[in-house]
Design a protein around this motif. Structure first.
Motif, mmCIF file in Angstrom:
data_model
loop_
_atom_site.group_PDB
_atom_site.id
_atom_site.type_symbol
_atom_site.label_atom_id
_atom_site.label_comp_id
_atom_site.label_asym_id
_atom_site.label_seq_id
_atom_site.Cartn_x
_atom_site.Cartn_y
_atom_site.Cartn_z
ATOM 1 N N VAL A 293 0.838 -1.197 0.000
ATOM 2 C CA VAL A 293 0.000 0.000 0.000
ATOM 3 C C VAL A 293 0.877 1.252 0.000
ATOM 4 C CG1 VAL A 293 -1.619 1.358 1.378
ATOM 5 C CG2 VAL A 293 -1.994 -1.091 1.093
ATOM 6 N N LEU A 294 1.906 1.253 0.833
ATOM 7 C CA LEU A 294 2.806 2.404 0.893
ATOM 8 C C LEU A 294 3.564 2.582 -0.426
ATOM 9 C CD1 LEU A 294 4.244 2.011 4.518
ATOM 10 C CD2 LEU A 294 2.257 3.345 3.749
ATOM 11 N N ALA A 295 3.888 1.464 -1.081
ATOM 12 C CA ALA A 295 4.571 1.537 -2.380
ATOM 13 C C ALA A 295 3.666 2.164 -3.433
ATOM 14 C CB ALA A 295 5.017 0.149 -2.823
ATOM 15 N N VAL A 296 2.399 1.776 -3.458
ATOM 16 C CA VAL A 296 1.457 2.359 -4.420
ATOM 17 C C VAL A 296 1.298 3.851 -4.152
ATOM 18 C CG1 VAL A 296 -0.951 2.412 -5.171
ATOM 19 C CG2 VAL A 296 0.212 0.219 -4.853
ATOM 20 N N TYR A 297 1.149 4.204 -2.883
ATOM 21 C CA TYR A 297 1.021 5.617 -2.522
ATOM 22 C C TYR A 297 2.212 6.403 -3.083
ATOM 23 C CZ TYR A 297 0.178 9.735 0.448
ATOM 24 O OH TYR A 297 -0.069 11.012 0.904
ATOM 25 N N GLY A 298 3.425 5.931 -2.811
ATOM 26 C CA GLY A 298 4.613 6.633 -3.268
ATOM 27 C C GLY A 298 4.761 6.624 -4.772
ATOM 28 N N ALA A 299 4.373 5.545 -5.414
ATOM 29 C CA ALA A 299 4.495 5.446 -6.867
ATOM 30 C C ALA A 299 3.578 6.450 -7.571
ATOM 31 C CB ALA A 299 4.174 4.029 -7.327
ATOM 32 N N ILE A 300 2.413 6.697 -7.008
ATOM 33 C CA ILE A 300 1.506 7.695 -7.585
ATOM 34 C C ILE A 300 2.191 9.057 -7.614
ATOM 35 C CG2 ILE A 300 -0.643 8.967 -7.208
ATOM 36 C CD1 ILE A 300 -1.848 6.342 -6.140
ATOM 37 N N TYR A 301 2.863 9.395 -6.543
ATOM 38 C CA TYR A 301 3.560 10.683 -6.478
ATOM 39 C C TYR A 301 4.740 10.719 -7.440
ATOM 40 C CZ TYR A 301 0.890 12.597 -2.594
ATOM 41 O OH TYR A 301 -0.123 13.120 -1.838
ATOM 42 N N ALA A 302 5.429 9.591 -7.609
ATOM 43 C CA ALA A 302 6.537 9.537 -8.569
ATOM 44 C C ALA A 302 6.022 9.761 -9.982
ATOM 45 C CB ALA A 302 7.251 8.196 -8.461
ATOM 46 N N ARG B 15 4.310 1.965 -18.297
ATOM 47 C CA ARG B 15 3.491 3.088 -18.735
ATOM 48 C C ARG B 15 2.518 3.512 -17.638
ATOM 49 N NH1 ARG B 15 0.355 2.539 -23.986
ATOM 50 N NH2 ARG B 15 -0.660 0.925 -22.753
ATOM 51 N N VAL B 16 2.282 4.812 -17.560
ATOM 52 C CA VAL B 16 1.378 5.349 -16.549
ATOM 53 C C VAL B 16 0.010 4.683 -16.626
ATOM 54 C CG1 VAL B 16 0.130 7.411 -15.789
ATOM 55 C CG2 VAL B 16 2.538 7.587 -16.449
ATOM 56 N N GLU B 17 -0.533 4.594 -17.818
ATOM 57 C CA GLU B 17 -1.878 4.031 -17.980
ATOM 58 C C GLU B 17 -1.928 2.593 -17.484
ATOM 59 O OE1 GLU B 17 -5.320 3.830 -21.466
ATOM 60 O OE2 GLU B 17 -3.227 4.172 -22.003
ATOM 61 N N ASP B 18 -0.900 1.816 -17.771
ATOM 62 C CA ASP B 18 -0.863 0.427 -17.309
ATOM 63 C C ASP B 18 -0.714 0.363 -15.791
ATOM 64 O OD1 ASP B 18 -1.007 -0.368 -19.959
ATOM 65 O OD2 ASP B 18 1.175 -0.555 -20.171
ATOM 66 N N LEU B 19 0.088 1.258 -15.252
ATOM 67 C CA LEU B 19 0.311 1.253 -13.804
ATOM 68 C C LEU B 19 -0.958 1.609 -13.043
ATOM 69 C CD1 LEU B 19 3.849 2.858 -13.556
ATOM 70 C CD2 LEU B 19 3.214 0.528 -12.913
ATOM 71 N N LEU C 238 -2.832 -1.468 -12.778
ATOM 72 C CA LEU C 238 -2.156 -2.390 -11.865
ATOM 73 C C LEU C 238 -2.354 -1.972 -10.410
ATOM 74 C CD1 LEU C 238 -0.266 -4.780 -11.334
ATOM 75 C CD2 LEU C 238 1.669 -3.206 -11.633
ATOM 76 N N PHE C 239 -2.269 -0.680 -10.134
ATOM 77 C CA PHE C 239 -2.433 -0.214 -8.754
ATOM 78 C C PHE C 239 -3.794 -0.620 -8.194
ATOM 79 C CE2 PHE C 239 0.546 3.643 -9.594
ATOM 80 C CZ PHE C 239 1.639 2.802 -9.523
ATOM 81 N N VAL C 240 -4.832 -0.473 -8.999
ATOM 82 C CA VAL C 240 -6.176 -0.844 -8.539
ATOM 83 C C VAL C 240 -6.235 -2.340 -8.247
ATOM 84 C CG1 VAL C 240 -8.611 -0.971 -9.187
ATOM 85 C CG2 VAL C 240 -7.272 1.087 -9.724
ATOM 86 N N GLU C 241 -5.654 -3.141 -9.130
ATOM 87 C CA GLU C 241 -5.628 -4.589 -8.915
ATOM 88 C C GLU C 241 -4.865 -4.940 -7.637
ATOM 89 O OE1 GLU C 241 -3.917 -6.341 -12.363
ATOM 90 O OE2 GLU C 241 -5.475 -5.626 -13.740
ATOM 91 N N GLU C 242 -3.718 -4.331 -7.453
ATOM 92 C CA GLU C 242 -2.921 -4.620 -6.265
ATOM 93 C C GLU C 242 -3.651 -4.202 -4.992
ATOM 94 O OE1 GLU C 242 1.715 -4.498 -7.815
ATOM 95 O OE2 GLU C 242 0.847 -2.694 -6.908
ATOM 96 N N LEU C 243 -4.241 -3.025 -5.002
ATOM 97 C CA LEU C 243 -4.951 -2.547 -3.813
ATOM 98 C C LEU C 243 -6.133 -3.440 -3.478
ATOM 99 C CD1 LEU C 243 -4.768 1.268 -4.592
ATOM 100 C CD2 LEU C 243 -3.593 0.080 -2.729
ATOM 101 N N ASP C 244 -6.833 -3.944 -4.487
ATOM 102 C CA ASP C 244 -7.929 -4.890 -4.234
ATOM 103 C C ASP C 244 -7.408 -6.173 -3.593
ATOM 104 O OD1 ASP C 244 -10.046 -3.329 -5.083
ATOM 105 O OD2 ASP C 244 -9.921 -4.010 -7.164
ATOM 106 N N GLU C 245 -6.239 -6.633 -4.039
ATOM 107 C CA GLU C 245 -5.652 -7.826 -3.449
ATOM 108 C C GLU C 245 -5.226 -7.563 -2.010
ATOM 109 O OE1 GLU C 245 -4.613 -11.645 -2.941
ATOM 110 O OE2 GLU C 245 -5.643 -10.794 -4.695
ATOM 111 N N TYR C 246 -4.686 -6.396 -1.735
ATOM 112 C CA TYR C 246 -4.280 -6.063 -0.369
ATOM 113 C C TYR C 246 -5.495 -5.990 0.554
ATOM 114 C CZ TYR C 246 0.086 -4.710 -2.683
ATOM 115 O OH TYR C 246 1.238 -4.701 -3.430
ATOM 116 N N ILE C 247 -6.594 -5.469 0.043
ATOM 117 C CA ILE C 247 -7.818 -5.404 0.850
ATOM 118 C C ILE C 247 -8.235 -6.808 1.290
ATOM 119 C CG2 ILE C 247 -10.297 -4.903 0.769
ATOM 120 C CD1 ILE C 247 -9.583 -2.525 -1.077
ATOM 121 N N LYS C 248 -8.177 -7.759 0.369
ATOM 122 C CA LYS C 248 -8.542 -9.140 0.714
ATOM 123 C C LYS C 248 -7.632 -9.688 1.807
ATOM 124 C CE LYS C 248 -10.264 -10.223 -3.931
ATOM 125 N NZ LYS C 248 -10.041 -11.019 -5.175
#
Length: 620
Positions: free
Chosen positions: A127-136, A163-167, A170-180
């Motif tokens: 989750v922290l990686a996704v947060y930081g990656a958005i800012y990057a 690519r930004v669009e692909d990421l 991916l971020f949404v997919e990863e965050l959904d997995e983390y929620i589970k």
């Protein structure tokens, strides 16, 4: 030997294209039982202590560009130099790589030791990686993510750019997995090792779900349908979203005396951006309590004002001070017209250097030499007429000296206070939802309710952060000026703010975006992204106008940083150059510092998420 037999120090080392070697531990001159095993809980805690977005280097370098380009801050007059930049002084956001490294270490441990109950620790780092990656992505567009920090585990030494669009997908997919994972009752978490939410997996799930809204609003300019789909999914997810001050992503890393610089964020002082008069006027007119949390007071309390009068220097008082005071029959200070605690906030005018407007204001705001000084006997003091961003809101080790008359008492606050950081709150969440609902990309809820709740929660959250950081005048007047009032949130202030013309709900997108900008005042990257994607502040606005200078085209104001060509010997040279080419971005230092003809390329060659967004100051 298994990868779990890794020194903790090695686990802490995270950079793009990790240089850690793959040598077997059998080649080390050390007994296997002497090698320390890094437990997931310790690794997760260490990741949290290293997590940071707007760190010292960010404030030292990037923030001045963000505030100037958006006109949300001002430390002087505007000129061609306000829009030039130099790639050598840009702080790139790479902290997400550190979070990915810890996530990978924990996942390796889980695999090697069959510790499925420890997945939550990896999810926290994720989750922290996704947060930081958005800012990057906000700064650089395409980034290294899927192959980053993988070399230790067999990945490439030269990771690709995603690519930004692909990421975003991916971020949404990863965050959904983390929620589970957070909702999995088999996960075992040591509460004291979780310095963010104290082991509360429900709050971690809310954070992961809410973080998807950051992705959604960044998609609006290019794919509003997908933005709505993501946001609607946030609203329907069983995890819920951050909708209270208690759930907000606000935390501190260590207590004073136990965490060294971790407790204070940094021991280095930062030159804080000055306030823009347009922003201060907007916040004062709307009776926004956050003006007191974000900005410092100037030096003109009632006792200082009276001393100027006593010394026969009334005409030396700043005009805006003269206009806001009542004098008695003898010409002495009697009262403020505006009332406390709103009087001592003043920004610099947004004017162009050497213009007629500048010449008229020069002796007041820009070249006032000894005008704002007092001398009593041998004692001499100068007084600042301007407000700036409050330094205690970004680091804990700051000393404060109360302005007093020459020869008066010395009143200082030298306490070092553990720093509390705001990262994602319920105010931000609800203001996003207000935007998305009013644009019609989601169908759930009332835009007005989201908006009013967003404003309310934003004020409450920033009041909490200001109190935790014990900024000057919070909860105290220092007992010097009898007319002084402390700055903490008072009963009825939010209701009064919501009733002002500048804030009262009328369905306009401008008000939603302006409140987002106010909420992000101390989160400079998010403030910049909001202004860039919305076109607010807007030229000609009745509330918070963006000043269109005759000598500066809007298309000359950069919308991204410059990207220099890597050195020919850099092993990432070809990969980086190909990434820039695919994004349509021209590298080279000749883009900056050369006047408007060259900075225009930083406006027209946009990052993917910025394509199709409105021009500065044009609104939506």
């Amino acid at each position: 030997m298994k990868a779990t037999k890794i020194f903790i120090a090695l686990s802490l080392f995270a950079v793009v294209g990790l240089t850690s070697c793959r040598d077997k531990f059998a080649e080390l001159n050390m007994k296997p039982d002497a090698v320390t095993t890094a437990e997931p809980s310790f690794l997760a805690t260490r990741a949290m202590t290293l997590f940071e977005i707007n760190d010292y280097l960010f404030w030292f370098y990037n923030q001045s560009y963000y505030y100037r380009w958006t006109q949300m801050g001002n430390s002087g007059v505007f000129s061609e130099g306000s829009y030039g930049m130099d790639a050598s002084v840009v702080h790139r956001q790479t902290g997400y790589i550190t979070m990915l490294s810890y996530k990978n270490d924990i996942e390796s441990f889980i695999e090697a030791n069959d510790r499925q109950d420890a997945k939550a620790y990896a999810a926290m780092c994720g989750v922290l990686a996704v947060y930081g990656a958005i800012y990057a992505i906000d700064i650089t567009g395409d980034i290294q993510y899927t192959e980053a920090s993988q070399y230790r585990y067999g990945g490439p030494l030269t990771p690709k750019y995603d690519r930004v669009e692909d990421l975003f997908d991916l971020f949404v997919e990863e965050l959904d997995e983390y929620i589970k994972i957070f909702q999995d009752d088999t996960q075992v978490v040591v509460a004291k090792q979780d310095i963010i939410y104290n082991g509360d997996m429900k709050k971690w799930a809310k954070l992961a779900n809410t973080l998807k809204l950051k992705v959604a609003v960044r998609l609006l300019a290019n794919n509003s349908a997908k933005a709505g789909q993501i946001a609607q999914g946030v609203l329907s997810n069983s995890a819920g979203y951050i909708d209270s001050v208690d759930d907000a992503f606000i935390f501190h890393k260590a207590d004073a005396g136990t965490g060294g610089d971790l407790a204070y964020q940094t021991g280095n002082s930062v030159s804080m951006m000055g306030a823009s008069q347009n922003v201060i006027d907007f916040m004062i007119d709307s009776r926004d309590p956050r003006v007191r949390f974000f900005y410092t007071k100037n030096g003109f309390n009632s006792k200082i004002i009276q001393e100027f009068i006593t010394e026969g220097l009334y005409d030396n008082l700043p005009p805006f001070v003269q206009e806001n005071i009542n004098l008695d029959a003898d010409g002495n200070f009697e009262s403020y017209k505006l009332g406390e605690p709103w009087n001592r906030y003043q920004g610099r005018p947004v004017v162009w250097e050497m213009s007629d407007e500048y010449e008229a204001m020069k002796g007041i705001y820009f070249d006032y030499t000894d005008r704002y000084q007092l001398t009593v006997g041998e004692a001499k003091k100068s007084y600042s007429i301007f407000s700036s961003l409050t330094e205690e809101m970004i680091r804990g080790r700051v000393d404060f000296t109360l302005p007093t008359v020459p020869g008066g008492p010395t009143i200082r606050d030298n306490d070092d206070v553990p720093w509390w950081g705001m990262y994602l709150g319920a105010g931000e969440t609800n203001l996003y939802l207000a935007e998305l609902r009013q644009l019609g990309v989601i169908s759930t809820g009332s835009a007005q309710n989201y908006y009013e709740r967003g404003v309310t929660l934003s004020v409450q959250e920033w009041d909490k952060v200001a109190g935790k950081n014990k900024i000057p005048y919070y909860g105290t007047t220092y007992g010097y000026d009898p007319l002084e009032e402390s700055i903490e949130l008072k009963d009825g202030e939010i209701e009064a703010m919501l009733a002002t013309d500048a804030v009262k709900w009328d369905g306009s997108m401008e008000k939603i975006y302006l409140q987002q900008l106010m909420n992000f005042t101390m989160l400079a990257d998010e403030m910049y992204v909001t202004a860039r994607r919305s076109g607010y502040p807007k030229v000609g606005s009745d509330y918070l106008p963006f000043v269109k200078f005759q000598k500066a085209e809007l298309a000359a104001i950069p919308r991204r940083f410059e990207f220099s060509e890597p050195a020919p010997t850099d092993i990432m040279h070809d990969i980086r150059m190909e990434s820039l080419k695919e994004q349509g971005l021209t590298p080279g230092k000749n883009q900056s510092g050369m006047g408007f003809a060259t900075t225009t390329v930083l406006n027209t060659e946009r990052l993917w998420q910025d394509k199709n967004a409105p021009q500065w100051g044009s609104g939506k």
